[in-house]
Design an enzyme around this catalytic site. Sequence first.
Site, PDB file in Angstrom:
ATOM      1  N   ARG A   1       8.940   0.856  -2.699  1.00  0.00           N
ATOM      2  CA  ARG A   1       9.752   1.729  -3.551  1.00  0.00           C
ATOM      3  C   ARG A   1      10.234   1.019  -4.809  1.00  0.00           C
ATOM      4  NH1 ARG A   1      12.677   6.172   0.221  1.00  0.00           N
ATOM      5  NH2 ARG A   1      11.082   6.225   1.853  1.00  0.00           N
TER       6      ARG A   1
ATOM      7  N   TYR B   1      -0.884   4.905  13.197  1.00  0.00           N
ATOM      8  CA  TYR B   1      -2.224   5.410  12.901  1.00  0.00           C
ATOM      9  C   TYR B   1      -3.186   4.900  13.981  1.00  0.00           C
ATOM     10  CZ  TYR B   1      -0.135   6.912   8.519  1.00  0.00           C
ATOM     11  OH  TYR B   1       0.667   7.527   7.584  1.00  0.00           O
TER      12      TYR B   1
ATOM     13  N   GLN C   1      -6.611  -1.299   1.582  1.00  0.00           N
ATOM     14  CA  GLN C   1      -6.095  -1.082   2.928  1.00  0.00           C
ATOM     15  C   GLN C   1      -7.007  -0.079   3.636  1.00  0.00           C
ATOM     16  OE1 GLN C   1      -2.497   1.189   4.117  1.00  0.00           O
ATOM     17  NE2 GLN C   1      -1.750  -0.765   4.919  1.00  0.00           N
TER      18      GLN C   1
ATOM     19  N   PRO D   1       0.844  -1.207   0.000  1.00  0.00           N
ATOM     20  CA  PRO D   1       0.000   0.000   0.000  1.00  0.00           C
ATOM     21  C   PRO D   1       0.872   1.247   0.000  1.00  0.00           C
ATOM     22  CG  PRO D   1       0.009  -1.045   2.161  1.00  0.00           C
ATOM     23  CD  PRO D   1       0.744  -1.969   1.259  1.00  0.00           C
TER      24      PRO D   1
END
Length: 358
Positions: free
Chosen positions: A308, A169, A101, A24
Amino acid sequence: MTGLFTPLELRKNVTARNRIWLAPLTNMQSHADGTLSDDELHFLASRADGGFGLIETCAAHVAQDGKAWPGELGVHDDAMLPGLTRLAARMHSGGALVSAQLFHGGLRADPAVSGTEKWSASAHTEDGVSCRAGTEADIQGAIDAFGHAARRCATAGFDSVELHGAHGYLLSQFLSTVYNQREDRWGGSLENRSRLIRETVRAVRRAAPSLVLAVRLSPEDFGQAKGLDLDETLDVARMLADDGMEVLHLSLWRSALNTKKRPEAHAISLFRAAVPAHVRIVVAGAIWTREEAEAQLALGADAVALGRSAIANHDWPERVHRGDALNRVPIAPETLRGEGLSEGFVHYLRQWKNFVAA
């Protein structure tokens, strides 16, 4: 050892063509209201067409008060359904499974883009930014919102959803001994601090039983993930497996390294021993080459999630299968655009040190 290109069964009749996932990735390409844009669809479709076995969306907010940045994909309202349906169909046409997600920013939500006050486990101020403590109504509303979002994803034709319990989060904030200072049933002991993520897993399981249920966890402190203990996270993983978690996604940042608390042990071996054999483990963290990916499988992972390296190489699975050279950072903007990134995504990546060539 199982190879990268061996199919992976997540559940009966839900099988990924290989063990290479798109992680994600925040890309800021959605419309301001959270609806899917053509730019975001193109970025994800390029990865499905490029051979990834499962495509994860970026973190997608389940409620308006959990929105954390502009251009964030939404799963918070039925108005999102046409775009989500289009997204799922396009990933399937590219041969990939698709997972959303599900995310709530909590302390890290942004009132400038959400238009609402932000809250977390406890009142907290960090780097000059404050939030209030969540009420019982806030907490129950978030649990319900995750369930409603999962139901939308099932309606849209997704194969899976993943709860974002990592990176500091909301779900991670409740697990944290730094962010969670509550003295009620949502704080204090690990049993109480894990209550939110456990209740959320159960709510999603009830709301969308047709979907494979994944949870992403940060095993221990790193970056914005604070107040996390490795042994506590192992216990949380055991609990979540009991609650119906089918895939455990470990966000390791540097997957080649062993854990900080137990330098002699790798996270994969510890979590593999902690959860039942039917729970699949996917690992993310600075995986660029085939050799690095295969090293994670050798440690016991069932799949790897590329971030990445997948941004830089839309067809990473096909390239490594052929033995072709990979794009490596720093990468020229025109190369990134050729890999399916919009100008806005390239601009965002300039915040990442040494990723975009000057």
